[in-house]
Design an enzyme around this catalytic site. Structure first.
Site, PDB file in Angstrom:
ATOM      1  N   HIS A  62      44.924  31.783  76.193  1.00  0.00           N
ATOM      2  CA  HIS A  62      44.412  30.610  75.468  1.00  0.00           C
ATOM      3  C   HIS A  62      43.947  29.571  76.487  1.00  0.00           C
ATOM      4  CE1 HIS A  62      46.802  31.878  71.702  1.00  0.00           C
ATOM      5  NE2 HIS A  62      45.537  32.206  71.573  1.00  0.00           N
ATOM      6  N   GLU A  65      45.627  26.024  77.583  1.00  0.00           N
ATOM      7  CA  GLU A  65      47.042  25.983  77.962  1.00  0.00           C
ATOM      8  C   GLU A  65      47.153  26.050  79.488  1.00  0.00           C
ATOM      9  OE1 GLU A  65      48.566  29.173  75.494  1.00  0.00           O
ATOM     10  OE2 GLU A  65      47.920  28.139  73.672  1.00  0.00           O
ATOM     11  N   ARG A 118      40.218  26.790  72.883  1.00  0.00           N
ATOM     12  CA  ARG A 118      41.293  27.800  72.870  1.00  0.00           C
ATOM     13  C   ARG A 118      40.770  29.234  73.031  1.00  0.00           C
ATOM     14  NH1 ARG A 118      46.357  28.908  69.919  1.00  0.00           N
ATOM     15  NH2 ARG A 118      46.213  30.760  68.624  1.00  0.00           N
ATOM     16  N   HIS A 187      52.164  31.107  77.594  1.00  0.00           N
ATOM     17  CA  HIS A 187      51.420  30.189  76.720  1.00  0.00           C
ATOM     18  C   HIS A 187      52.070  28.815  76.798  1.00  0.00           C
ATOM     19  CE1 HIS A 187      49.137  33.148  74.109  1.00  0.00           C
ATOM     20  NE2 HIS A 187      49.932  33.956  74.786  1.00  0.00           N
ATOM     21  N   GLU A 262      56.414  30.155  75.546  1.00  0.00           N
ATOM     22  CA  GLU A 262      55.701  28.939  75.152  1.00  0.00           C
ATOM     23  C   GLU A 262      56.285  27.842  76.041  1.00  0.00           C
ATOM     24  OE1 GLU A 262      53.180  28.556  73.180  1.00  0.00           O
ATOM     25  OE2 GLU A 262      53.160  30.362  71.938  1.00  0.00           O
TER      26      GLU A 262
HETATM   27 ZN   LIG Z   1      48.699  30.180  73.392  1.00  0.00          ZN
END
Ligand SMILES: [Zn+2]
Length: 311
Positions: A62, A65, A118, A187, A262
């Site tokens: 993404h 990020e 993104r 991420h 994350e």
């Molecule tokens: Zn992501």
């Protein structure tokens, strides 16, 4: 690279080239193909002794990020230069395939046009570009958490592997799939360690072990700065997803240890995490990675050291 600011794609690529030259016996520049706009999906293979079982690391799928490529490049540096004995043991027990920025068109776009982009940059309709490269893999493709609207942030693409980036990266992973013991995907943001699978009602085959290992990793992560991570699978603690890279890899190659990070934070800065948090974030994540490997070894998933050879 000094991790006091976020780096552009060309700087990350040049840095990897320089490592290939500086560590000719250990670090090899590799490619997982090209993006829609023709950029190299550049990575490094790090191998201190050939013929080991392997680890796959993927960052930047993404585009916005930014802490993800920063963390993955930090990990590369640690693998090559850390003198910490427990880290060295992990580094030298595996072959590492590491790709800091697997959506290079998107990453460049976040630096040049729109910071919060993104997706990929493939034109899919007159006005809307890009598919979500983490909803484009051939695992429950097009189901939950995916949009069919080409303008949506989570547009899954016209079909599985419609994107050059995911298609060619999947071919790279397929070529080493049977060698993989560990797959980590990075991420942001939310401070969660995610376990497969993201689809409703489906837990990974060794969920209980991955949960236990994940809890130990989160505990290790919190030691330095008190940063709290949750552990669980996406459908249960975040939202249902389908067509993600890590679920595809876990399912197809039965990779025992698979996590999606994350990273920081929990929303205060979100995708715009200040650069002064890069190093603390990376330090705590390295502590968690050590815990993942050591706990996995304790549960019998692999034996680090000279016995960890692949057949
Ligand atoms: Zn992501």
């Amino acid at each position: 690279m000094s991790w006091d600011s976020y780096y552009r794609l060309e700087d990350i690529h040049a840095w990897m080239d320089s490592l290939g030259a500086a560590y000719p016996k250990v670090a090899t520049v590799i490619s997982a193909g090209r993006s829609y706009e023709g950029r190299d999906i550049k990575g490094l293979k790090i191998s201190f002794t050939s013929g080991r079982r392997s680890v796959f690391i993927e960052g930047g799928i993404h585009a916005r990020e930014w802490i993800s490529p920063a963390t993955v490049t930090y990990l590369i540096n640690e693998l090559l230069t850390s003198s910490d004995p427990s880290f060295r043991r992990i580094a030298e027990s595996f072959d590492w395939y590491i790709f800091p920025s697997v959506n290079p068109d998107g990453y460049v776009f976040t630096h040049t046009w729109y910071r919060l982009w993104r997706k990929t940059r493939t034109p899919h309709s007159t006005f809307c570009y890009g598919a979500d490269p983490n909803r484009n893999w051939d695992f429950h493709w097009g189901e939950e958490g995916t949009s069919t609207n080409t303008c949506s942030e989570t547009y899954g693409g016209p079909e599985a592997f419609s994107e050059s980036e995911t298609y060619s990266l999947s071919k790279m992973i397929e070529s080493i799939g049977s060698e993989l013991d560990v797959y980590l995907s990075f991420h942001s943001y939310s401070q969660i360690l995610l376990i497969s699978y993201g689809t409703t009602g489906q837990r990974s085959e060794n969920f209980d072990d991955e949960y236990e290992i994940g809890k130990k990793a989160a505990e290790a992560l919190s030691q330095k700065y008190g940063t709290e991570y949750q552990v669980g699978n996406s459908q249960e603690i975040l939202y249902a997803t389908s067509g993600s890279s890590s679920d595809w890899a876990k399912y197809n190659f039965q990779i025992p240890i698979v996590y999606t990070y994350e990273l920081r934070d929990t929303g205060e800065n979100g995708f715009l995490l200040p650069a002064e948090q890069i190093i603390p974030n990376c330090e705590e994540v390295m502590d968690s990675i050590v815990a993942i490997f050591e706990e996995s070894e304790k549960l019998g998933y692999f034996k680090m050291g000279s016995n960890n050879t692949s057949q």
